[in-house]
Design an enzyme around this catalytic site. Structure first.
Site, PDB file in Angstrom:
ATOM      1  N   GLU A 194       0.776  -1.355  -0.148  1.00 29.96           N
ATOM      2  CA  GLU A 194       0.046  -0.098  -0.068  1.00 29.96           C
ATOM      3  C   GLU A 194       1.050   1.267   0.151  1.00 29.96           C
ATOM      4  OE1 GLU A 194      -1.690   1.615   3.559  1.00 29.96           O
ATOM      5  OE2 GLU A 194      -1.091  -0.416   4.572  1.00 29.96           O
ATOM      6  N   LYS A 246      -6.002  10.258   1.287  1.00 30.36           N
ATOM      7  CA  LYS A 246      -5.918   8.798   1.813  1.00 30.36           C
ATOM      8  C   LYS A 246      -7.132   8.142   0.934  1.00 30.36           C
ATOM      9  CE  LYS A 246      -6.869   5.912   5.882  1.00 30.36           C
ATOM     10  NZ  LYS A 246      -7.033   6.084   7.332  1.00 30.36           N
ATOM     11  N   VAL A 266      -5.528  -0.374   2.572  1.00 31.03           N
ATOM     12  CA  VAL A 266      -5.270  -1.888   2.351  1.00 31.03           C
ATOM     13  C   VAL A 266      -6.548  -2.276   1.383  1.00 31.03           C
ATOM     14  CG1 VAL A 266      -5.670  -4.180   3.444  1.00 31.03           C
ATOM     15  CG2 VAL A 266      -4.106  -2.370   4.684  1.00 31.03           C
ATOM     16  N   ASP A 290     -17.428   2.561  13.484  1.00 30.54           N
ATOM     17  CA  ASP A 290     -16.145   2.733  12.704  1.00 30.54           C
ATOM     18  C   ASP A 290     -15.683   1.270  12.253  1.00 30.54           C
ATOM     19  OD1 ASP A 290     -13.996   3.254  11.508  1.00 30.54           O
ATOM     20  OD2 ASP A 290     -13.559   4.800  12.739  1.00 30.54           O
ATOM     21  N   SER A 315     -13.373  -0.618   9.665  1.00 33.38           N
ATOM     22  CA  SER A 315     -12.827  -0.547   8.314  1.00 33.38           C
ATOM     23  C   SER A 315     -13.173  -1.303   7.108  1.00 33.38           C
ATOM     24  CB  SER A 315     -11.084  -0.615   8.416  1.00 33.38           C
ATOM     25  OG  SER A 315     -10.400  -0.589   7.191  1.00 33.38           O
ATOM     26  N   ASP A 329     -11.357  -2.495   5.122  1.00 31.70           N
ATOM     27  CA  ASP A 329     -10.231  -3.263   4.625  1.00 31.70           C
ATOM     28  C   ASP A 329     -10.644  -4.661   4.936  1.00 31.70           C
ATOM     29  OD1 ASP A 329      -8.635  -1.027   4.564  1.00 31.70           O
ATOM     30  OD2 ASP A 329      -7.419  -1.686   6.537  1.00 31.70           O
ATOM     31  N   LYS A 335      -4.122  -2.667  13.414  1.00 31.11           N
ATOM     32  CA  LYS A 335      -3.792  -1.510  14.151  1.00 31.11           C
ATOM     33  C   LYS A 335      -3.960  -1.526  15.683  1.00 31.11           C
ATOM     34  CE  LYS A 335      -6.194   1.532  11.299  1.00 31.11           C
ATOM     35  NZ  LYS A 335      -6.379   2.773  10.616  1.00 31.11           N
TER      36      LYS A 335
HETATM   37  N1  PSU Z   1      -2.040   0.764  10.151  1.00 29.52           N
HETATM   38  C1  PSU Z   1      -1.221   1.490  10.613  1.00 29.52           C
HETATM   39  N2  PSU Z   1      -1.064   2.601  10.147  1.00 29.52           N
HETATM   40  C2  PSU Z   1      -1.773   3.088   9.038  1.00 29.52           C
HETATM   41  C3  PSU Z   1      -2.878   2.029   8.539  1.00 29.52           C
HETATM   42  C4  PSU Z   1      -2.984   0.777   9.165  1.00 29.52           C
HETATM   43  O1  PSU Z   1      -0.566   1.450  11.765  1.00 29.52           O
HETATM   44  O2  PSU Z   1      -1.822   4.106   8.421  1.00 29.52           O
HETATM   45  C5  PSU Z   1      -3.517   2.576   7.352  1.00 29.52           C
HETATM   46  C6  PSU Z   1      -3.914   1.182   6.301  1.00 29.52           C
HETATM   47  O3  PSU Z   1      -3.710   1.748   5.050  1.00 29.52           O
HETATM   48  C7  PSU Z   1      -5.088   0.843   6.525  1.00 29.52           C
HETATM   49  C8  PSU Z   1      -5.788   2.113   6.955  1.00 29.52           C
HETATM   50  O4  PSU Z   1      -5.469   0.350   5.384  1.00 29.52           O
HETATM   51  O5  PSU Z   1      -4.816   2.935   7.877  1.00 29.52           O
HETATM   52  C9  PSU Z   1      -7.344   1.794   7.448  1.00 29.52           C
HETATM   53  O6  PSU Z   1      -7.847   3.055   7.648  1.00 29.52           O
HETATM   54  P1  PSU Z   1      -9.405   3.142   8.098  1.00 29.52           P
HETATM   55  O7  PSU Z   1      -9.446   2.638   9.450  1.00 29.52           O
HETATM   56  O8  PSU Z   1      -9.758   4.698   8.210  1.00 29.52           O
HETATM   57  O9  PSU Z   1     -10.120   2.249   7.244  1.00 29.52           O
HETATM   58 MN    MN Z   2     -12.872   3.473   9.522  1.00 32.36          MN
END
Ligand code: PSU
Ligand code: MN
Length: 305
Positions: free
Chosen positions: A26, A86, A107, A139, A141, A143, A160
């Site tokens: 990514e 993003k 991701v 919330d 993701s 992903d 995360k």
């Molecule tokens: N994990 C980390 N740092 C990040 C991410 C994940 O430690 O920056 C990023 C990845 O790109 C993941 C995204 O796909 O955060 C998920 O974001 P969200 O929770 O907004 O879907």
């Molecule tokens: Mn999110």
């Protein structure tokens, strides 16, 4: 109106055509959303090098001039790392329609594009998942659903660290995604090797992952696999220290009122500050370790086909 929607870099396109193993990456984690300068470029270079050393080709994804790219070229890296938008999977179409200058892919966007390019393995740091308090905020993701939808093996050091990891694992079960521990029966927690939750499946080699993927395909079980690869022991952070830092970081993020995709950068910066920057080298070590394992899996999958 832009004509090109999707582009595969030259080196990656020939590798895919010739059956040479490829590992997608990514770009969000290599941007300011994921890591501070200059650690972000160091992280990318280490991941790149370890993939090449294993005989595979790295393929970073990003959006450039509205075009979704798999296989960012060396002379495009600086632009990508400076990206401030993003892009998750659902944002790709809009990024094209509005000719977005630079978008860093998450991701979900990366597995979508990897599948589109015929790339079977994707390595990252940590995936998104179910946030703490998701019952209230909703919330979760994208992903997770993207991994369930696309036939790509994702290698990550768990999710995360500041997420609700047991609920993230439940969600993967619901979605039918195999979560397999790489030489472990514990689900890792990014900076630490054991989140306290078990995984039900363990693999010990790239060949085992390749066999699992082939079997699922043959049986008609669709979608991807999550390989949970713990941070190396020597790079692991102290769990009390990191958990205290995470709690403080989440409180700080909540106080700023930030929501949605903006949450991660704020929390990661607060964690880095609270650990005197120790979280950053740990992040680099686990990303490199995931790239190494991703390459081993890609090599094994290429050998089968
Ligand atoms: N994990 C980390 N740092 C990040 C991410 C994940 O430690 O920056 C990023 C990845 O790109 C993941 C995204 O796909 O955060 C998920 O974001 P969200 O929770 O907004 O879907
Ligand atoms: Mn999110």
């Amino acid at each position: 109106m832009l004509q090109t929607i999707f582009r595969v870099g030259d080196e990656v396109a020939s590798a895919v055509a010739d059956g040479v193993p490829v590992v997608a990456m990514e770009s969000t984690i290599y941007s300011a959303f994921g890591l501070p300068e200059p650690a972000n470029l160091e992280c990318l270079e280490r991941c790149d090098a370890v993939i090449r050393a294993a005989g595979a080709v790295p393929a970073m994804t990003a959006v450039l001039d509205g075009v979704a790219v798999v296989g960012i070229a060396a002379d495009e890296v600086e632009r990508v790392l400076g990206g401030t938008t993003k892009i998750a999977a659902r944002d790709l179409g809009h990024a094209h329609a509005t000719a977005l200058d630079v978008g860093v892919t998450t991701v979900s966007a990366s597995v979508t594009l990897a599948a589109r390019a015929g790339v079977a393995v994707f390595a990252t740091g940590g995936i998104g998942g179910v946030h703490r308090g998701a019952a209230e905020s909703g919330d979760v993701s994208h992903d997770l659903l993207a991994i369930a939808r696309h036939p790509v093996v994702t290698v990550s050091a768990g999710a995360k660290a500041f997420l609700d990891l047991p609920r993230t694992l439940e969600e993967f079960e619901t979605l039918g995604v195999p979560v397999v521990g790489w030489n472990t029966d514990r689900f890792p927690a990014f900076y630490t090797r054991d989140s306290g939750s078990p995984v039900t499946m363990t693999v010990r080699s790239g060949d085992e992952v390749a066999a699992l993927v082939a079997a699922n395909a043959e049986l008609g079980h669709p979608g991807g696999v999550l390989v949970a690869n713990p941070i190396p022991e020597t790079d692991e952070l102290d769990s009390d220290r990191i958990n205290t830092a995470i709690a403080a970081a989440l409180a700080e993020a909540e106080a700023t009122g930030v929501q949605g995709p903006g949450v991660t950068p704020v929390v990661l910066a607060a964690i880095a500050a609270a650990t005197d920057g120790e979280s950053v080298p740990a992040n680099l070590a686990l990303a490199e370790n995931n790239a190494r394992v991703g390459a081993e899996i890609a090599v094994a999958m290429a050998a089968r086909s």
